[in-house]
Write a protein that holds these residues in place. Structure first.
Motif, short mmCIF file in Angstrom:
data_model
loop_
_atom_site.label_atom_id
_atom_site.label_comp_id
_atom_site.label_asym_id
_atom_site.label_seq_id
_atom_site.Cartn_x
_atom_site.Cartn_y
_atom_site.Cartn_z
N VAL A 69 0.85 -1.19 0.00
CA VAL A 69 0.00 0.00 0.00
C VAL A 69 0.89 1.24 0.00
O VAL A 69 1.71 1.42 0.90
N ASP A 70 0.75 2.07 -1.03
CA ASP A 70 1.52 3.30 -1.11
C ASP A 70 0.88 4.35 -0.22
O ASP A 70 -0.30 4.68 -0.38
N THR A 71 1.65 4.86 0.74
CA THR A 71 1.18 5.94 1.60
C THR A 71 1.92 7.21 1.22
O THR A 71 2.82 7.19 0.37
N GLU A 72 1.57 8.29 1.85
CA GLU A 72 2.21 9.58 1.55
C GLU A 72 3.71 9.55 1.84
O GLU A 72 4.48 10.29 1.24
N TYR A 73 4.15 8.66 2.74
CA TYR A 73 5.55 8.63 3.14
C TYR A 73 6.29 7.38 2.67
O TYR A 73 7.46 7.21 2.96
N ALA A 107 9.28 2.80 13.78
CA ALA A 107 9.80 2.05 14.93
C ALA A 107 8.84 2.06 16.11
O ALA A 107 8.74 1.07 16.84
N PHE A 108 8.12 3.16 16.32
CA PHE A 108 7.22 3.17 17.47
C PHE A 108 5.82 2.69 17.12
O PHE A 108 5.09 2.17 17.97
N SER A 109 5.40 2.84 15.85
CA SER A 109 4.01 2.49 15.51
C SER A 109 3.82 1.03 15.10
O SER A 109 2.82 0.40 15.46
N LEU A 110 4.75 0.47 14.35
CA LEU A 110 4.56 -0.89 13.82
C LEU A 110 4.45 -1.96 14.91
O LEU A 110 3.59 -2.83 14.82
N PRO A 111 5.28 -1.93 15.97
CA PRO A 111 5.08 -2.92 17.04
C PRO A 111 3.71 -2.81 17.71
O PRO A 111 3.09 -3.82 18.05
N LYS A 112 3.22 -1.57 17.88
CA LYS A 112 1.89 -1.38 18.48
C LYS A 112 0.80 -1.94 17.58
O LYS A 112 -0.13 -2.61 18.04
N VAL A 128 -2.39 4.37 15.14
CA VAL A 128 -1.50 4.89 16.18
C VAL A 128 -1.40 6.39 15.98
O VAL A 128 -1.11 6.86 14.87
N SER A 129 -1.63 7.14 17.04
CA SER A 129 -1.56 8.59 16.98
C SER A 129 -0.16 9.02 16.55
O SER A 129 0.84 8.54 17.07
N GLY A 130 -0.10 9.92 15.60
CA GLY A 130 1.18 10.39 15.10
C GLY A 130 1.70 9.57 13.93
O GLY A 130 2.72 9.89 13.35
N ALA A 131 1.02 8.48 13.61
CA ALA A 131 1.43 7.60 12.51
C ALA A 131 0.21 7.20 11.69
O ALA A 131 0.05 6.04 11.33
N THR A 132 -0.63 8.16 11.39
CA THR A 132 -1.89 7.86 10.73
C THR A 132 -1.71 7.21 9.36
O THR A 132 -2.32 6.19 9.07
N TYR A 133 -0.85 7.78 8.52
CA TYR A 133 -0.66 7.22 7.17
C TYR A 133 -0.07 5.82 7.24
O TYR A 133 -0.51 4.92 6.53
N THR A 134 0.93 5.64 8.08
CA THR A 134 1.54 4.32 8.23
C THR A 134 0.52 3.33 8.77
O THR A 134 0.43 2.20 8.29
N SER A 135 -0.27 3.75 9.75
CA SER A 135 -1.30 2.88 10.33
C SER A 135 -2.33 2.46 9.30
O SER A 135 -2.71 1.29 9.21
N GLU A 136 -2.79 3.42 8.51
CA GLU A 136 -3.81 3.10 7.50
C GLU A 136 -3.25 2.16 6.43
O GLU A 136 -3.94 1.26 5.98
#
Length: 151
Positions: A69-73, A107-112, A128-136
């Protein structure tokens, strides 16, 4: 006196409107998963343990890749491991890592996200708050892998 009445009235009206809003309702993890969609490309074939005695689909075993999935980052892709139809592991194959901030967020969002996914056994997890694009991106890739496993 007039200013006090207007200020008080406006404040009361604002509080009433605020309290009348419905809170965000999160679906429980007991909700059945959505019907499987079309299989994502690049997935491995399922190994099945046979059809259950109640006529249900066979339980999936094996590893299944979700779509990238291509995200903004940057792209996010996961691979899941299923055992007897249960999600037992999630491995991140790709995540945003263009610069130091991207690596820090990953590093902080993927384990959560992984911990939530395994606990829920589905893609019905919170971002995860602060990692919306990565989370989606993670959730979308996870859902496509789960769909492949259940196909």
């Amino acid at each position: 006196m007039r200013r006090t009445l207007i200020t008080t009235g406006t404040t009361v009206a604002g509080v009433v409107l605020l309290l009348s809003m419905k809170p965000h309702h999160q679906a429980s993890s007991a909700t059945p998963p959505p019907a499987p969609g079309p299989s994502a490309s690049g997935t491995s074939g399922p190994e099945t343990s046979g059809q259950g005695g109640d006529g249900t689909a066979p339980a999936a075993n094996g590893t299944f890749k979700g779509q990238s999935v291509d995200t903004e980052y940057g792209p996010v892709q996961v691979e899941i491991t299923m055992s007897n139809g249960r999600l037992t592991a999630v491995r991140v194959l790709s995540a945003p890592s263009e610069d130091g901030r991207d690596r820090e967020i990953s590093a902080f969002s993927l384990p959560k996200l992984t911990k939530q996914a395994i606990a829920a056994g589905s893609a019905n997890i919170d971002t995860v708050s602060g990692a919306t694009y990565t989370s989606e991106g993670y959730i979308t890739s996870l859902q496509s892998a789960l769909d492949s496993a259940r196909a």
